[in-house]
Design an enzyme around this catalytic site. Structure first.
Site, PDB file in Angstrom:
ATOM      1  N   ASP A   6       0.841  -1.207   0.000  1.00 35.42           N
ATOM      2  CA  ASP A   6       0.000   0.000   0.000  1.00 35.42           C
ATOM      3  C   ASP A   6       0.877   1.259   0.000  1.00 35.42           C
ATOM      4  O   ASP A   6       0.598   2.239  -0.690  1.00 35.42           O
ATOM      5  CB  ASP A   6      -0.910  -0.001   1.233  1.00 35.42           C
ATOM      6  CG  ASP A   6      -1.622  -1.333   1.390  1.00 35.42           C
ATOM      7  OD1 ASP A   6      -2.553  -1.592   0.625  1.00 35.42           O
ATOM      8  OD2 ASP A   6      -1.209  -2.141   2.250  1.00 35.42           O
ATOM      9  N   HIS A  14      -4.645  -3.289   6.399  1.00 35.85           N
ATOM     10  CA  HIS A  14      -4.433  -3.545   4.963  1.00 35.85           C
ATOM     11  C   HIS A  14      -5.800  -3.888   4.358  1.00 35.85           C
ATOM     12  O   HIS A  14      -6.112  -5.036   4.067  1.00 35.85           O
ATOM     13  CB  HIS A  14      -3.435  -4.689   4.752  1.00 35.85           C
ATOM     14  CG  HIS A  14      -3.362  -5.113   3.319  1.00 35.85           C
ATOM     15  ND1 HIS A  14      -2.844  -4.309   2.333  1.00 35.85           N
ATOM     16  CD2 HIS A  14      -3.793  -6.231   2.682  1.00 35.85           C
ATOM     17  CE1 HIS A  14      -2.943  -4.911   1.164  1.00 35.85           C
ATOM     18  NE2 HIS A  14      -3.522  -6.081   1.344  1.00 35.85           N
TER      19      HIS A  14
HETATM   20  N1  NAI Z   1      -0.786  -8.007   2.270  1.00 32.53           N
HETATM   21  C1  NAI Z   1      -0.809  -7.757   0.976  1.00 32.53           C
HETATM   22  O1  NAI Z   1      -0.398  -6.689   0.546  1.00 32.53           O
HETATM   23  C2  NAI Z   1      -1.346  -8.761  -0.008  1.00 32.53           C
HETATM   24  C3  NAI Z   1      -1.862  -9.966   0.413  1.00 32.53           C
HETATM   25  N2  NAI Z   1      -2.335 -10.881  -0.471  1.00 32.53           N
HETATM   26  C4  NAI Z   1      -2.805 -12.157   0.063  1.00 32.53           C
HETATM   27  O2  NAI Z   1      -1.750 -13.128  -0.056  1.00 32.53           O
HETATM   28  C5  NAI Z   1      -2.321 -14.429  -0.063  1.00 32.53           C
HETATM   29  C6  NAI Z   1      -1.734 -15.276  -1.185  1.00 32.53           C
HETATM   30  O3  NAI Z   1      -2.112 -14.759  -2.434  1.00 32.53           O
HETATM   31  P1  NAI Z   1      -1.812 -15.564  -3.795  1.00 32.53           P
HETATM   32  O4  NAI Z   1      -0.406 -16.027  -3.820  1.00 32.53           O
HETATM   33  O5  NAI Z   1      -2.328 -14.731  -4.876  1.00 32.53           O
HETATM   34  O6  NAI Z   1      -2.785 -16.817  -3.616  1.00 32.53           O
HETATM   35  P2  NAI Z   1      -2.684 -18.266  -4.281  1.00 32.53           P
HETATM   36  O7  NAI Z   1      -3.981 -18.937  -4.078  1.00 32.53           O
HETATM   37  O8  NAI Z   1      -2.136 -18.155  -5.661  1.00 32.53           O
HETATM   38  O9  NAI Z   1      -1.578 -18.969  -3.388  1.00 32.53           O
HETATM   39  C7  NAI Z   1      -1.792 -19.284  -2.047  1.00 32.53           C
HETATM   40  C8  NAI Z   1      -1.082 -20.581  -1.783  1.00 32.53           C
HETATM   41  O10 NAI Z   1      -1.250 -20.892  -0.401  1.00 32.53           O
HETATM   42  C9  NAI Z   1      -1.419 -22.290  -0.310  1.00 32.53           C
HETATM   43  N3  NAI Z   1      -1.987 -22.635   0.981  1.00 32.53           N
HETATM   44  C10 NAI Z   1      -3.281 -22.714   1.368  1.00 32.53           C
HETATM   45  N4  NAI Z   1      -3.374 -23.119   2.636  1.00 32.53           N
HETATM   46  C11 NAI Z   1      -2.096 -23.296   3.085  1.00 32.53           C
HETATM   47  C12 NAI Z   1      -1.551 -23.723   4.320  1.00 32.53           C
HETATM   48  N5  NAI Z   1      -2.329 -24.068   5.341  1.00 32.53           N
HETATM   49  N6  NAI Z   1      -0.205 -23.778   4.421  1.00 32.53           N
HETATM   50  C13 NAI Z   1       0.589 -23.459   3.375  1.00 32.53           C
HETATM   51  N7  NAI Z   1       0.119 -23.077   2.174  1.00 32.53           N
HETATM   52  C14 NAI Z   1      -1.217 -22.986   2.036  1.00 32.53           C
HETATM   53  C15 NAI Z   1      -2.301 -22.646  -1.503  1.00 32.53           C
HETATM   54  O11 NAI Z   1      -2.227 -24.030  -1.814  1.00 32.53           O
HETATM   55  C16 NAI Z   1      -1.666 -21.762  -2.581  1.00 32.53           C
HETATM   56  O12 NAI Z   1      -0.616 -22.439  -3.259  1.00 32.53           O
HETATM   57  C17 NAI Z   1      -3.823 -14.242  -0.141  1.00 32.53           C
HETATM   58  O13 NAI Z   1      -4.375 -14.350   1.160  1.00 32.53           O
HETATM   59  C18 NAI Z   1      -3.947 -12.821  -0.662  1.00 32.53           C
HETATM   60  O14 NAI Z   1      -5.176 -12.241  -0.337  1.00 32.53           O
HETATM   61  C19 NAI Z   1      -2.311 -10.641  -1.810  1.00 32.53           C
HETATM   62  C20 NAI Z   1      -1.802  -9.458  -2.288  1.00 32.53           C
HETATM   63  C21 NAI Z   1      -1.319  -8.427  -1.417  1.00 32.53           C
HETATM   64  O1  OAA Z   2      -7.149  -7.003  -2.230  1.00 33.68           O
HETATM   65  C1  OAA Z   2      -6.808  -8.198  -2.178  1.00 33.68           C
HETATM   66  O2  OAA Z   2      -7.555  -9.141  -1.894  1.00 33.68           O
HETATM   67  C2  OAA Z   2      -5.368  -8.522  -2.431  1.00 33.68           C
HETATM   68  C3  OAA Z   2      -4.581  -7.570  -1.645  1.00 33.68           C
HETATM   69  O3  OAA Z   2      -4.488  -7.672  -0.449  1.00 33.68           O
HETATM   70  C4  OAA Z   2      -4.021  -6.412  -2.332  1.00 33.68           C
HETATM   71  O4  OAA Z   2      -3.863  -6.435  -3.555  1.00 33.68           O
HETATM   72  O5  OAA Z   2      -3.701  -5.456  -1.644  1.00 33.68           O
END
Ligand code: NAI
Ligand code: OAA
Length: 332
Positions: A160, A188
């Site tokens: 952010d 966030h």
């Molecule tokens: N804080 C931030 O700025 C941001 C946070 N996010 C969050 O990050 C997370 C991951 O996003 P992506 O990589 O796009 O999702 P994704 O679905 O592509 O990958 C998530 C991975 O976590 C795995 N997973 C599920 N449960 C698990 C467990 N108990 N232990 C280990 N691995 C597990 C899944 O199998 C998958 O491979 C989401 O919660 C998303 O909302 C995404 C973008 C920004």
């Molecule tokens: O908005 C969402 O779900 C993914 C996220 O956290 C971001 O892009 O900041």
């Protein structure tokens, strides 16, 4: 003398952020170009084959700094001996979902992984929670890993922060590297408060205030704030997937600045355990402006907060208090 390798855990490593993040870590983007690493990658059994594919690609890329790869679905093996833990594992938000929809699935993961980190990670392991709801997952991890110092549990709001820098840079048509000291306050989520009141731009005539250079309070109080607040949803709408390369890059920025320090005169935003600074309720993981030195973050103190900002700081704190209660109700 060559440095000893550092063990870095990435959970959810077979997912899309994981796929962008692990090569960055293996290239030295997170811990520096002279710091060897051993990557620990955790995912769940249905993703085991894909995880093994990522491991194969890491071997194929022949990264000079990468001294080993552990790819596992066993949380104990994944956590053993790690000094940095980047917690990405969980379920992402899909189009049309609110963050609260992902709450019940994700907080349970953070409760169980807290114990594994507490028991098996290196002493003083630094934890960054990326998975949403990031602040509340980090809080649950903290509560269920009482022996890990609260100074070592953080969540990602650097994305952010970087989004806010990007918006100012585009608006003023200046290099993003010349903009600094924006602040992301709070959650966030779309209640976060992106604050430019103390932000500056480097110009040939010295540092100038962003507010003066933009000279358009309507934009700063309106479109700028909502664009940053809603950027995650806008990326989901455009890509049908949530932000991944920018999230991975920002996670590297977060850990790099925490471990190696923030530049003199510069602060960054991190979700950290509130000690009551700026009258934010203690006991929440809340995004503050911080500086880092010798691996320790410190909340920047004494910034004047105007009335409009005060309301926005309180609103996002209220949401975090509600999320905390909701998280506990999901766990019970
Ligand atoms: N804080 C931030 O700025 C941001 C946070 N996010 C969050 O990050 C997370 C991951 O996003 P992506 O990589 O796009 O999702 P994704 O679905 O592509 O990958 C998530 C991975 O976590 C795995 N997973 C599920 N449960 C698990 C467990 N108990 N232990 C280990 N691995 C597990 C899944 O199998 C998958 O491979 C989401 O919660 C998303 O909302 C995404 C973008 C920004
Ligand atoms: O908005 C969402 O779900 C993914 C996220 O956290 C971001 O892009 O900041």
């Amino acid at each position: 003398m060559a440095k000893e390798p550092v063990r870095v855990l990435v959970t959810g490593a077979a997912g899309q952020i994981g796929y962008a993040l692990v090569p960055m870590i293996a290239r030295g983007v997170m811990l520096g170009p002279d710091q060897p690493v051993i990557l620990h990658m955790l995912d769940i059994p249905p993703a085991a084959e894909a995880l093994n594919g990522v491991k194969m690609e890491l071997v194929d890329a022949a990264f000079p700094l990468l001294k080993g790869v552990v790819a596992t679905t066993d949380v104990v093996e994944a956590c053993t001996g790690v000094s940095i833990a980047v917690m990405v594992g969980g379920f992402p938000r899909k189009e049309g979902m609110e963050r609260k929809d992902v709450m019940s699935k994700n907080v349970a993961i953070y409760k169980s992984q807290a114990s594994a980190l507490e028991s098996y990670a290196a002493a003083n392991c630094k934890v960054l929670v990326v998975a949403n709801p990031a602040n509340t997952n980090a809080l649950i991890l903290k509560e269920f890993a009482p022996s890990i110092s609260v100074k070592n549990i953080t969540c990602l709001t650097r994305l952010d922060h970087n989004r806010a820098l990007g918006q100012v840079s585009e608006r003023l048509n200046v290099p993003v590297s010349d903009v600094k000291n924006v602040i992301i306050w709070g959650n966030h989520s779309s209640t976060q408060y992106p604050d430019v009141n103390h932000a500056t731009v480097k110009t040939p005539a010295g540092e100038k205030s962003v507010r003066e250079l933009v000279a358009n309070d309507e934009w700063l109080h309106g479109e700028f704030i909502t664009t940053v607040q809603q950027r995650g949803a806008a990326i989901i709408k455009a890509r049908k997937l949530s932000s991944a390369l920018s999230a991975a890059s920002s996670a590297c920025d977060h850990i790099r600045d925490w471990v190696l320090g923030t530049p003199e005169g510069t602060w960054v935003s991190m979700g950290v355990y509130s000690d009551g600074s700026y009258n934010v309720p203690a006991g929440l993981i809340y995004s503050f402006p911080v500086t880092c030195c010798n691996g320790i973050w410190t909340i920047v103190q004494g910034l004047p907060i105007d009335d409009l900002s005060r309301k926005k700081l309180d609103l996002t704190a209220e949401e975090l208090t509600e999320e905390k209660a909701l998280a506990y109700s999901c766990l019970s």
